[in-house]
Design an enzyme around this catalytic site. Sequence first.
Site, mmCIF file in Angstrom:
data_model
loop_
_atom_site.group_PDB
_atom_site.id
_atom_site.type_symbol
_atom_site.label_atom_id
_atom_site.label_comp_id
_atom_site.label_asym_id
_atom_site.label_seq_id
_atom_site.Cartn_x
_atom_site.Cartn_y
_atom_site.Cartn_z
ATOM 1 N N CYS A 156 43.632 128.056 -42.134
ATOM 2 C CA CYS A 156 42.872 128.961 -41.559
ATOM 3 C C CYS A 156 42.361 129.716 -42.663
ATOM 4 O O CYS A 156 42.142 131.030 -42.903
ATOM 5 C CB CYS A 156 43.734 129.952 -41.013
ATOM 6 S SG CYS A 156 44.601 129.420 -39.589
ATOM 7 N N ALA A 157 41.776 128.850 -43.662
ATOM 8 C CA ALA A 157 40.868 129.244 -44.739
ATOM 9 C C ALA A 157 39.821 130.075 -44.245
ATOM 10 O O ALA A 157 39.253 130.060 -43.277
ATOM 11 C CB ALA A 157 40.435 128.105 -45.643
ATOM 12 N N LYS B 284 34.586 120.243 -49.763
ATOM 13 C CA LYS B 284 34.258 119.493 -50.946
ATOM 14 C C LYS B 284 35.258 120.307 -51.938
ATOM 15 O O LYS B 284 35.387 121.607 -51.695
ATOM 16 C CB LYS B 284 32.673 119.901 -51.431
ATOM 17 C CG LYS B 284 32.079 121.087 -50.971
ATOM 18 C CD LYS B 284 32.260 122.131 -52.226
ATOM 19 C CE LYS B 284 31.930 123.057 -52.044
ATOM 20 N NZ LYS B 284 32.323 124.479 -52.782
#
Length: 326
Positions: A12-13, A97
Amino acid sequence: MTGPLRVGVIGCADIAVRRMLPAFAACPDIRVAAVASRDPAKARQIAERFHCRPVHGYDELLQQDDIQAVYVPLPAALHARWTEAALNTGRHVLAEKPLSMDHRSTRELLQLADTRGLVLMENVMFVHHHRHRDVRRLLADGAIGELRALHAAFTIPAPPDGDIRHDPELGGGALADVGIYPIRAALHFLGPELDVLGARLVQGAGRQVETSGAALLSTPGGITAQLTFGMEHAYRSSYELWGSEGSITVDRAFTPPADHVPVIRLHRGGTAEEIRLAPQDQVAATVAAFAAAARAGTGPDPGDTLRQAELLDEVRQFASRREPIG
């Protein structure tokens, strides 16, 4: 594949909650099936907001039978582990990324996806914005003559002290977080045959990771790329292409808001022209591209992802030859 692509979210970034989950929810070709967190309460909170199933733990999410693809927004040092785990369970993967912390791991992940017939896509979103396609067209049409040089910069204000980008154990540091953008811009416009001629990484006072840096790259034909990046700076997100007969400037290049009116500034023959384009939501464009790739069973060419990983390693290695500043 019939119906929308059913996606499970591992973690849950902030980028997941703020940008990617809303884009998934708005995409007609995707359905968010589940969201996982190590904190059950957080999983329930996010799942309720996006009308999906909460899952306690990342392994548990990969045991869910109805998930066809996985999005990995974890700290950079965890990308490779959970991307590999998802691929090994037969899921397509969209990973934040950098895909891994070194080019060898990136190559192995790309090979694994290819072997299993799965799509593995790194979430570098700006390449899906139509403005950069139009810049490429201008270059191909000779709008600025023969290309001579690229200057690209991405710098941001300092994240809070407890931010994961300051933590070396979690893969923090300016190179992988913001340096990846100007490096990818160099690849996007100059191609993969780039050599690192110079690099410097700077570690800010009291920090355990590099907080800024610069690199000089060149093609075999002598087109140079001067790249600047940092995360203790005033905001800057731009690139400029210099040619024998003019130049192209692009501001708000890498993370424009969805409603931003893109402008390409073309300078030639002593005149300046502003080419204004329709706004485009590059997050939505990226999500749509992933859904289309998963449906087709064929992802984007992995060459840029691998070469980008190699260049990140080469910049770091070149910079390590000198005593670090800090």
